[in-house]
Every structure is written in structure tokens, then in C-alpha cells.
Design an enzyme around this catalytic site. Sequence first.
Site, PDB file in Angstrom:
ATOM      1  N   HIS A   1      52.490  85.528  62.928  1.00 61.39           N
ATOM      2  CA  HIS A   1      52.987  86.811  62.415  1.00 61.39           C
ATOM      3  C   HIS A   1      53.610  86.661  61.033  1.00 61.39           C
ATOM      4  O   HIS A   1      53.787  85.552  60.511  1.00 61.39           O
ATOM      5  CB  HIS A   1      53.994  87.419  63.394  1.00 61.39           C
ATOM      6  CG  HIS A   1      55.254  86.611  63.574  1.00 61.39           C
ATOM      7  ND1 HIS A   1      56.275  86.584  62.656  1.00 61.39           N
ATOM      8  CD2 HIS A   1      55.655  85.795  64.593  1.00 61.39           C
ATOM      9  CE1 HIS A   1      57.242  85.809  63.083  1.00 61.39           C
ATOM     10  NE2 HIS A   1      56.907  85.309  64.249  1.00 61.39           N
TER      11      HIS A   1
ATOM     12  N   SER B   1      50.518  88.282  56.290  1.00 60.85           N
ATOM     13  CA  SER B   1      51.579  88.219  55.273  1.00 60.85           C
ATOM     14  C   SER B   1      52.126  86.805  55.113  1.00 60.85           C
ATOM     15  O   SER B   1      51.384  85.885  54.803  1.00 60.85           O
ATOM     16  CB  SER B   1      52.677  89.219  55.645  1.00 60.85           C
ATOM     17  OG  SER B   1      53.583  89.417  54.593  1.00 60.85           O
TER      18      SER B   1
ATOM     19  N   HIS C   1      50.595  97.764  54.531  1.00 62.37           N
ATOM     20  CA  HIS C   1      50.923  96.407  54.947  1.00 62.37           C
ATOM     21  C   HIS C   1      50.971  96.258  56.465  1.00 62.37           C
ATOM     22  O   HIS C   1      50.616  95.194  56.996  1.00 62.37           O
ATOM     23  CB  HIS C   1      52.274  96.009  54.344  1.00 62.37           C
ATOM     24  CG  HIS C   1      52.546  94.542  54.379  1.00 62.37           C
ATOM     25  ND1 HIS C   1      51.825  93.620  53.647  1.00 62.37           N
ATOM     26  CD2 HIS C   1      53.464  93.808  55.074  1.00 62.37           C
ATOM     27  CE1 HIS C   1      52.289  92.412  53.877  1.00 62.37           C
ATOM     28  NE2 HIS C   1      53.279  92.498  54.738  1.00 62.37           N
TER      29      HIS C   1
END
Length: 475
Positions: A202, A276, A451
Site C-alpha cells: 500500500h 504510490s 490518486h
Amino acid sequence: MGSKMRSLLALMGRVVNEVVSFIIFSVLDLLDVFLCVIYKVFDFFIEAEWKPCYCSSAKEALTSSGKILVSEQGESKIVSLCSSTLQLDDISDTLYTRSSLVSDISKSTVNELKKLKVDRKTIKYCRERVKNGTVRSTFTINSTIVEMLQEKIGGQISHPIPRWSDCDCKTCNSWTSFSKETLFVRAQGPKDKAKEDVLFIHGFISSSAFWTETLFPNFSNITKSSYRLLAVDLLGFGRSPKPTDSLYTLRDHIDMIERSVLEPYKVKSFHIVAHSLGCILALALAVKYPGSIKSLTLLAPPYFPVPKGEQPTQYVLRRIAPRRVWPMIAFGSSIASWYEHISRTICLLICKNHRCWEFLAKLVTRNRIRTYLLEGFFCHTHNAAWHTLHNIICGTAGKVEKYLDAINSQRKCDVNVFHGRDDELLPVECSYAVRSRIPRANVKVIENIDHITIVVGRQKSFARELEEIWKKSSG
């Protein structure tokens, strides 16, 4: 005429944004200095000791045993001496150097006041002999990080879990009941006869729920019966350990993934899906295990090519945190990146009281929406978020390009990149920059996606895309 008017309005908007931003961030600079003093006092009275922060001068020095921090030519590293082995672990200089007019003046004032109370020694390592004198360097040691390392090594009272400003509820500290040495991992799929393994990593201030609540339920039955899906809570987030004496470096994160996933689950070859900040860890793993990665799927990778002559860490800091009030996501990232004590205050108000906020969210929405994104945001500490942001996103700025070049030479690794066109935190140019280093990478830009919605809201279609990627790379 219309185009000229739009250009004029756009110019006026930028000017207003610049002026307002300068005023607001100048005030925030002063506020952060004020909060520094407040937290020093609270830490002393509640925890019976002064807690180190990054308001100190980077050139102050202290000696320490076991591990020390050294800096050379703007780069900082932790030096670990293990028998005859020398290990270097990168620390970002953005932790203690974030230049702005008001903050520089404020920092100088605070340092002068500190000298009235504490007489600190300044020691310079002039010529350090490494490996029997074959390497010589000139180093200075940053006192702040050495003070933190002293707590980890010994000599001062350590507060591994939790600090007074951290939440101590069962969810936030669930890791203490089963193990302090491994991350929380959620595994799904066959235990013994899995066709292949997939590791999900993550992003910043998130958790494994980002994957398990979206993608996992939407994979086909064939995938669920053939692939072993492994979603991990990174060190300092979710239900994983959140030690207060960790600096959350790249080595720390990679070591914990190896210890918690690759080793216990006996993972030999695998696919990686990362979002990310997690993309940087994915790249590091791909370089460390060049023959083991079958496919690499990166969602909104934070890669900013550093112009020649620029200091990499400071350049990336300015890109992800531009000290602007608009757009709002840039304002939020600037607060999180530039202000140690303001961000700690936000963490104190939100994360420590997350049970109240979760109740209010469920009350307002009448429990109609799942709160896994909020839970992922709440379950972290300021120490973990602050160090991970600086040491991973900024601290690896000079490494990512080398990682990409190394992966480019690994022809067997299939590389796919996804990016939302409306991502205001990490612009789509980041993904195009990845393709410039890895020409074979398949870059897909999705319209009207940002995002978070790169996964959330399109989990069904994205699950199908991942299945196709894994099938192709395995064929």
C-alpha cells in the site's frame, strides 16, 4: 480575445496563490517553532525526558556506540558496525533541512535560546578510516538522529509503545499481542499448492485494507484458487509494529517485508502490485531479487527525474510539497512534509481520537459506506508517518533512477504502470518518466481518475486487468 482573458485570469490566480501561500506558510513556520517548545515541555513532564526533534542544527554532533549518523556532501547515512561488516542506511537530509526564510530565522533563534540552557559538545569526524584504511571520508554527525539512536541502542529510557500523543487502543496496538518482530499480513488463497504468489504494497498513510476491501473480493474464483494473495501493513501503519525508536528507513521497511512475507511464506518468485509510496519499496525489492519478480505493477509511482545540479532530496520535497495553499492536496502534503510539530498536532487530534471520528463518520453516512480508508489513515503514528515520508519518498530520490535502470535490464520482469489523469498529488508525468527509463513498460493513463480512485471505485475492472497481467507474464 477569450483566450487572452483566460490567460490573464490564470496568471492572476497564480499570483494570488503565491502571495497567499507565502503569508500562510510564514505563519505556519512560526507556529511550528512555538509548538516545538510546547511539545518539549509536555514530553518532559509526561515522559520525564526531553524528546529529540529535528529543529536542531544539522552540524551539531554527539558520539554514540553501535550506530551513528554521518553526513557527507549533503547526504546522510546511518553507519552500523557488525563485526567486520560496514552497513550504510540512508537518512534524508529533508528531516532537518527544509529551507524557508521564516523557518531559518526561527531555527536560529531557537538554537540560540537552547545554548542558554544546554551546553552541547560539537565533535567533527575529520578523517574516518573504513576497511583497514582503504577508504577515507570527512563526516559530521547530526545530533538529533544520534539522540534517537541512543534510545534504540540503550543509555536512555525507551518508549517503544506508545508515546503519550499516540493512540493506545486495541486496534492500534494489536501487534503487541502476537509479535513485535513481524508485520501484519493478510493472506488469501491456497496455502500449499498456490500456482503463484502476489505481494500487495500500500501507499503512504494507508493499510492492507486498501487491497483486501477492494480487489480481493473481486478476483475470479480461478485466481483465488490458484494465486496466493499477500497484502501487508507496512512498518508503522495499520496493525503492524509502530516502534517509536525506529527511523523507518528503506532498509527497515525492506527487512520487515522479507522477515514477514518472503521468508515465512517461502516466497520464491512472485508478482508485485504497489501504490504510490509502495512503488519505491517495490522497485527496491525488484532490484534485490532480480530473478524472482515476474511482474511489477505500479500505481501512481512517485518518480521525479532530478535535473542536473539539483540536490535530489530537496528537489523531490519541493515537488511533492510545494508550499502552496492550492490545490488542497498540495496544501495537505506540504503541512505533512514541512512541519514536524504541526503534523504531530494533527496526528494527536485525529489519530489519537480516531474512535470518535469513526463514530461520527458512520453517524453522518448512516453507516452506508465502509470506512476502511479512514481506518487506514487513522492507524499510524506521527513518528512512523514523518520518517517514512522523508526517508522513503525524499531519501530515495537519488536511487530510484538506478533502480529503474536495473529493472530495465531485467527483461523477464513485465512492467505495467497505471496513473489517474486527475491525480493532483503525483502528476501523470511521473509515470511517463518511468517509461523513459524502462521503454518496454506499459503505461496506462485513466481519464477522470485521481490518486485514490485509481483503485477505489474501479476495483472490478482493475482486478480483471491484474489477472491478465499475471497470466501474460506467467505464460
